[in-house]
Design a protein around this motif. Structure first.
Motif, PDB file in Angstrom:
ATOM      1  N   LEU A 117      -5.005   9.485  -3.957  1.00  0.00           N
ATOM      2  CA  LEU A 117      -5.245   9.050  -5.330  1.00  0.00           C
ATOM      3  C   LEU A 117      -3.963   8.739  -6.090  1.00  0.00           C
ATOM      4  O   LEU A 117      -3.929   7.826  -6.923  1.00  0.00           O
ATOM      5  CB  LEU A 117      -6.018  10.137  -6.081  1.00  0.00           C
ATOM      6  N   GLU A 118      -2.908   9.490  -5.820  1.00  0.00           N
ATOM      7  CA  GLU A 118      -1.691   9.407  -6.635  1.00  0.00           C
ATOM      8  C   GLU A 118      -0.485   8.842  -5.891  1.00  0.00           C
ATOM      9  O   GLU A 118       0.564   8.608  -6.491  1.00  0.00           O
ATOM     10  CB  GLU A 118      -1.332  10.811  -7.155  1.00  0.00           C
ATOM     11  N   GLY A 119      -0.620   8.645  -4.595  1.00  0.00           N
ATOM     12  CA  GLY A 119       0.527   8.253  -3.785  1.00  0.00           C
ATOM     13  C   GLY A 119       0.862   6.779  -3.891  1.00  0.00           C
ATOM     14  O   GLY A 119       0.266   6.017  -4.656  1.00  0.00           O
ATOM     15  N   VAL A 120       1.842   6.396  -3.096  1.00  0.00           N
ATOM     16  CA  VAL A 120       2.301   5.009  -3.063  1.00  0.00           C
ATOM     17  C   VAL A 120       2.228   4.497  -1.625  1.00  0.00           C
ATOM     18  O   VAL A 120       2.312   5.269  -0.669  1.00  0.00           O
ATOM     19  CB  VAL A 120       3.747   4.890  -3.583  1.00  0.00           C
ATOM     20  N   ALA A 121       2.055   3.187  -1.505  1.00  0.00           N
ATOM     21  CA  ALA A 121       2.000   2.576  -0.181  1.00  0.00           C
ATOM     22  C   ALA A 121       3.408   2.412   0.378  1.00  0.00           C
ATOM     23  O   ALA A 121       4.281   1.866  -0.292  1.00  0.00           O
ATOM     24  CB  ALA A 121       1.296   1.228  -0.255  1.00  0.00           C
ATOM     25  N   ARG A 122       3.610   2.884   1.588  1.00  0.00           N
ATOM     26  CA  ARG A 122       4.910   2.741   2.248  1.00  0.00           C
ATOM     27  C   ARG A 122       4.738   1.875   3.485  1.00  0.00           C
ATOM     28  O   ARG A 122       3.853   2.121   4.314  1.00  0.00           O
ATOM     29  CB  ARG A 122       5.469   4.104   2.646  1.00  0.00           C
ATOM     30  N   ARG A 123       5.562   0.843   3.592  1.00  0.00           N
ATOM     31  CA  ARG A 123       5.509  -0.037   4.748  1.00  0.00           C
ATOM     32  C   ARG A 123       6.122   0.652   5.967  1.00  0.00           C
ATOM     33  O   ARG A 123       7.185   1.276   5.864  1.00  0.00           O
ATOM     34  CB  ARG A 123       6.254  -1.342   4.479  1.00  0.00           C
ATOM     35  N   LEU A 124       5.448   0.550   7.094  1.00  0.00           N
ATOM     36  CA  LEU A 124       5.880   1.208   8.319  1.00  0.00           C
ATOM     37  C   LEU A 124       5.928   0.208   9.467  1.00  0.00           C
ATOM     38  O   LEU A 124       5.202  -0.788   9.478  1.00  0.00           O
ATOM     39  CB  LEU A 124       4.924   2.354   8.682  1.00  0.00           C
ATOM     40  N   ASP A 125       6.781   0.517  10.438  1.00  0.00           N
ATOM     41  CA  ASP A 125       6.886  -0.322  11.626  1.00  0.00           C
ATOM     42  C   ASP A 125       5.764   0.003  12.604  1.00  0.00           C
ATOM     43  O   ASP A 125       5.097   1.042  12.512  1.00  0.00           O
ATOM     44  CB  ASP A 125       8.234  -0.108  12.309  1.00  0.00           C
TER      45      ASP A 125
END
Length: 279
Positions: A117-125
């Motif tokens: 609900l509160e997190g952020v999207a992190r791009r991953l390999d």
């Protein structure tokens, strides 16, 4: 007041039957603050269909590492992996959720649901092989792997991929010298190439090969026979060939036997919702 998040919460059947209390807690936290649609697939086919039909809703997988891998694999094969972030609430035994934990997802149901609900999207390999399979963190090709196809290896303690590799190696080479006569480490003959550069050929026995995605590169480590220094290289593509071999990827599911396989690193190929980093 902003509109609530629209979530499609897909609850893996293994999680439902194995830890219903954690599933209930996760549902309560998510439903209290988001517009949630619950999906209860009975098997992989229904699981895949739910992901394909999520529409504008953000998919949230409630389950163990196998459920997470199934979701990433399905989205990748359906060309929907890069369309939006995937979220996960890990539910399962400690050894069955260590991949999610290693990626940064909280392992408690409440903390994981709050991160959704509160997190952020992190791009991953992502490592993608030439058969279309995906590897989220790393893989290992140990010599002498005799487990049948599909047999899982459950490490005794959670940790990063390298901890799993060390634990597996201790299992493969047997007891320490004090427990009896030392046995020679098993080896096999593989040709290993990193971005076309030959790291090891069939005339040089190796104990194992590991490939780990880290910070935009694939780290390749070839371990020759005992006493020889490991060969390390960073690459964007790794090809292993030789006598038929099996390999263990991520949650240590055995794949193979295969005669050759190429893994290609795809930078920032997918997004995972993670807690906001501490300031």
């Amino acid at each position: 007041m902003s509109a609530p998040d629209q979530l499609l919460v897909i609850i893996d059947p293994v999680a439902r039957h194995g830890d219903g209390e954690s599933v209930r807690i996760a549902k309560d936290v998510l439903c209290a603050r988001a517009d949630v649609r619950i999906c209860l697939p009975d098997g992989p086919a229904e699981f895949a269909r739910a992901l394909e039909r999520c529409g504008s809703r953000r998919p949230v997988v409630v389950g163990d590492d196998r459920a997470l891998l199934r979701a990433v694999d399905r989205l990748h094969r359906g060309r929907g992996l890069g369309e939006g972030p995937l979220s996960v609430v890990p539910v399962g035994a400690p050894g069955a959720v260590q991949l999610a934990g290693g990626l940064g997802v909280p392992l408690g149901a409440v903390a994981a649901a709050r991160a959704v609900l509160e997190g952020v999207a992190r791009r991953l390999d992502l490592l993608v092989d030439d058969s279309g399979g995906v590897v989220l963190r790393g893989l290992r090709i140990p010599a002498g792997t005799r487990a049948p196809l599909g047999t899982p290896y459950a490490p005794g303690a959670p940790g990063a991929v390298w901890d799993t590799c060390r634990s597996l190696m201790r299992t493969l080479v047997g007891p320490p010298a004090s427990a009896g006569p030392a046995r020679p480490a098993r080896t096999h003959r593989l040709r290993v190439e990193a971005d076309g550069m030959l790291l090891s050929d069939l005339d040089a026995p190796v104990e194992d090969v590991t490939v780990l995605s880290r910070d935009g590169v694939a780290e390749v480590v070839v371990r020759p026979r005992a006493g020889a220094a490991p060969i390390r290289r960073e690459a964007s593509a790794v090809t292993v060939s030789g006598a038929s071999f099996r390999y263990r990827a991520d949650t240590a599911q055995v794949t193979g036997p295969v005669w050759t396989r190429t893994w290609t690193l795809r930078r920032s190929a997918w997004a995972l919702t993670l807690p906001v980093p501490a300031p």
